[in-house]
Design a protein around this motif. Structure first.
Motif, PDB file in Angstrom:
ATOM      1  N   VAL A  42       0.823  -1.227   0.000  1.00 59.83           N
ATOM      2  CA  VAL A  42       0.000   0.000   0.000  1.00 59.83           C
ATOM      3  C   VAL A  42       0.850   1.267   0.000  1.00 59.83           C
ATOM      4  O   VAL A  42       0.320   2.377   0.027  1.00 59.83           O
ATOM      5  CB  VAL A  42      -0.987   0.010   1.195  1.00 59.83           C
ATOM      6  N   ASP A  43       2.186   1.113  -0.015  1.00 57.16           N
ATOM      7  CA  ASP A  43       3.117   2.240   0.021  1.00 57.16           C
ATOM      8  C   ASP A  43       2.807   3.207   1.166  1.00 57.16           C
ATOM      9  O   ASP A  43       2.788   4.423   0.994  1.00 57.16           O
ATOM     10  CB  ASP A  43       3.129   2.980  -1.328  1.00 57.16           C
ATOM     11  N   HIS A  44       2.568   2.621   2.338  1.00 60.63           N
ATOM     12  CA  HIS A  44       2.392   3.443   3.547  1.00 60.63           C
ATOM     13  C   HIS A  44       3.025   2.652   4.687  1.00 60.63           C
ATOM     14  O   HIS A  44       2.652   1.503   4.906  1.00 60.63           O
ATOM     15  CB  HIS A  44       0.912   3.715   3.808  1.00 60.63           C
ATOM     16  N   HIS A  45       3.980   3.260   5.372  1.00 65.53           N
ATOM     17  CA  HIS A  45       4.882   2.509   6.224  1.00 65.53           C
ATOM     18  C   HIS A  45       4.813   2.953   7.675  1.00 65.53           C
ATOM     19  O   HIS A  45       4.854   4.154   7.952  1.00 65.53           O
ATOM     20  CB  HIS A  45       6.322   2.649   5.710  1.00 65.53           C
ATOM     21  N   PRO A  46       4.739   2.006   8.585  1.00 68.20           N
ATOM     22  CA  PRO A  46       4.650   2.364  10.003  1.00 68.20           C
ATOM     23  C   PRO A  46       6.013   2.708  10.594  1.00 68.20           C
ATOM     24  O   PRO A  46       7.032   2.133  10.197  1.00 68.20           O
ATOM     25  CB  PRO A  46       4.131   1.077  10.648  1.00 68.20           C
ATOM     26  N   LEU A  59       1.708   5.498  13.676  1.00 65.63           N
ATOM     27  CA  LEU A  59       1.298   5.711  12.283  1.00 65.63           C
ATOM     28  C   LEU A  59       1.007   7.188  12.057  1.00 65.63           C
ATOM     29  O   LEU A  59       0.202   7.792  12.769  1.00 65.63           O
ATOM     30  CB  LEU A  59       0.042   4.895  11.960  1.00 65.63           C
ATOM     31  N   THR A  60       1.652   7.763  11.046  1.00 66.98           N
ATOM     32  CA  THR A  60       1.411   9.153  10.695  1.00 66.98           C
ATOM     33  C   THR A  60       1.715   9.343   9.221  1.00 66.98           C
ATOM     34  O   THR A  60       2.441   8.545   8.620  1.00 66.98           O
ATOM     35  CB  THR A  60       2.271  10.102  11.572  1.00 66.98           C
ATOM     36  N   SER A  61       1.137  10.368   8.628  1.00 68.03           N
ATOM     37  CA  SER A  61       1.429  10.688   7.223  1.00 68.03           C
ATOM     38  C   SER A  61       2.368  11.877   7.211  1.00 68.03           C
ATOM     39  O   SER A  61       1.966  12.999   7.521  1.00 68.03           O
ATOM     40  CB  SER A  61       0.136  11.004   6.473  1.00 68.03           C
ATOM     41  N   HIS A  62       3.635  11.623   6.883  1.00 72.27           N
ATOM     42  CA  HIS A  62       4.669  12.655   7.026  1.00 72.27           C
ATOM     43  C   HIS A  62       4.383  13.868   6.148  1.00 72.27           C
ATOM     44  O   HIS A  62       4.573  15.004   6.578  1.00 72.27           O
ATOM     45  CB  HIS A  62       6.039  12.054   6.710  1.00 72.27           C
ATOM     46  N   ASP A  63       3.907  13.589   4.935  1.00 70.78           N
ATOM     47  CA  ASP A  63       3.624  14.706   4.024  1.00 70.78           C
ATOM     48  C   ASP A  63       2.488  15.590   4.560  1.00 70.78           C
ATOM     49  O   ASP A  63       2.515  16.806   4.375  1.00 70.78           O
ATOM     50  CB  ASP A  63       3.319  14.204   2.604  1.00 70.78           C
ATOM     51  N   ALA A  64       1.534  14.978   5.259  1.00 68.92           N
ATOM     52  CA  ALA A  64       0.389  15.737   5.782  1.00 68.92           C
ATOM     53  C   ALA A  64       0.645  16.258   7.202  1.00 68.92           C
ATOM     54  O   ALA A  64      -0.092  17.107   7.696  1.00 68.92           O
ATOM     55  CB  ALA A  64      -0.863  14.875   5.761  1.00 68.92           C
ATOM     56  N   ARG A  70      -5.099   7.151   5.272  1.00 67.97           N
ATOM     57  CA  ARG A  70      -4.116   6.079   4.996  1.00 67.97           C
ATOM     58  C   ARG A  70      -3.640   5.441   6.304  1.00 67.97           C
ATOM     59  O   ARG A  70      -3.378   4.239   6.363  1.00 67.97           O
ATOM     60  CB  ARG A  70      -2.907   6.643   4.233  1.00 67.97           C
ATOM     61  N   ASP A  71      -3.519   6.257   7.357  1.00 72.45           N
ATOM     62  CA  ASP A  71      -3.096   5.723   8.660  1.00 72.45           C
ATOM     63  C   ASP A  71      -4.205   4.882   9.290  1.00 72.45           C
ATOM     64  O   ASP A  71      -3.942   3.831   9.871  1.00 72.45           O
ATOM     65  CB  ASP A  71      -2.690   6.877   9.578  1.00 72.45           C
ATOM     66  N   ARG A  72      -5.441   5.370   9.169  1.00 72.71           N
ATOM     67  CA  ARG A  72      -6.578   4.597   9.712  1.00 72.71           C
ATOM     68  C   ARG A  72      -6.688   3.261   9.001  1.00 72.71           C
ATOM     69  O   ARG A  72      -6.893   2.225   9.621  1.00 72.71           O
ATOM     70  CB  ARG A  72      -7.882   5.378   9.548  1.00 72.71           C
TER      71      ARG A  72
HETATM   72  C1  LIG Z   1       6.844   8.604  -2.006  1.00 73.82           C
HETATM   73  C2  LIG Z   1       6.010   7.808  -1.053  1.00 73.82           C
HETATM   74  O1  LIG Z   1       4.682   7.710  -1.468  1.00 73.82           O
HETATM   75  C3  LIG Z   1       6.028   8.435   0.332  1.00 73.82           C
HETATM   76  O2  LIG Z   1       7.338   8.631   0.767  1.00 73.82           O
HETATM   77  C4  LIG Z   1       5.238   7.644   1.325  1.00 73.82           C
HETATM   78  C5  LIG Z   1       5.838   6.317   1.673  1.00 73.82           C
HETATM   79  N1  LIG Z   1       5.347   5.780   2.940  1.00 73.82           N
HETATM   80  C6  LIG Z   1       4.844   6.602   3.880  1.00 73.82           C
HETATM   81  N2  LIG Z   1       4.482   6.119   5.045  1.00 73.82           N
HETATM   82  C7  LIG Z   1       3.987   6.910   5.989  1.00 73.82           C
HETATM   83  N3  LIG Z   1       3.621   6.375   7.150  1.00 73.82           N
HETATM   84  N4  LIG Z   1       3.852   8.228   5.796  1.00 73.82           N
HETATM   85  C8  LIG Z   1       4.175   8.822   4.649  1.00 73.82           C
HETATM   86  O3  LIG Z   1       4.010  10.036   4.515  1.00 73.82           O
HETATM   87  C9  LIG Z   1       4.690   7.994   3.625  1.00 73.82           C
HETATM   88  N5  LIG Z   1       5.007   8.476   2.452  1.00 73.82           N
END
Ligand SMILES: C[C@H](O)[C@H](O)[C@H]1CNC2=NC(N)=NC(=O)C2=N1
Length: 81
Positions: A42-46, A59-64, A70-72
């Protein structure tokens, strides 16, 4: 919105956190491996730390800069592994 079952919100929405305990390190690491395969899919990493039979997730969304859908979704998926 409330956190998924078993998860808590940190700092008013900065992250979702949950700890899991296992029989031993091998069980904990096996679980982490399943989480890793799902996270890649899912390209979302803990964020996580592990100490012997315990795994702590954050779990957090770094860009946001905080918790997103996505975290939920990832929290629900981890619950189901
Ligand atoms: C480029 C890629 O989509 C991003 O780096 C993704 C990858 N996995 C991620 N995982 C999490 N938990 N937060 C992110 O913001 C995130 N960004």
């Amino acid at each position: 919105m409330s956190a998924p079952d078993g998860w808590e919100e940190e700092d008013g929405g900065k992250a979702l956190v949950r700890s899991f305990k296992f029989k031993d390190f091998s069980e904990a690491f096996g679980f982490l491996t399943r989480v890793a395969l799902h996270a890649e899919k899912v390209d979302h990493h803990p964020e996580f730390t592990s100490v012997w039979n315990r795994v702590d997730f954050r779990l957090t969304s770094h860009d946001a800069g905080g918790v997103t859908e996505r975290d939920r979704k990832l929290a629900e998926a981890i619950n189901a592994l």
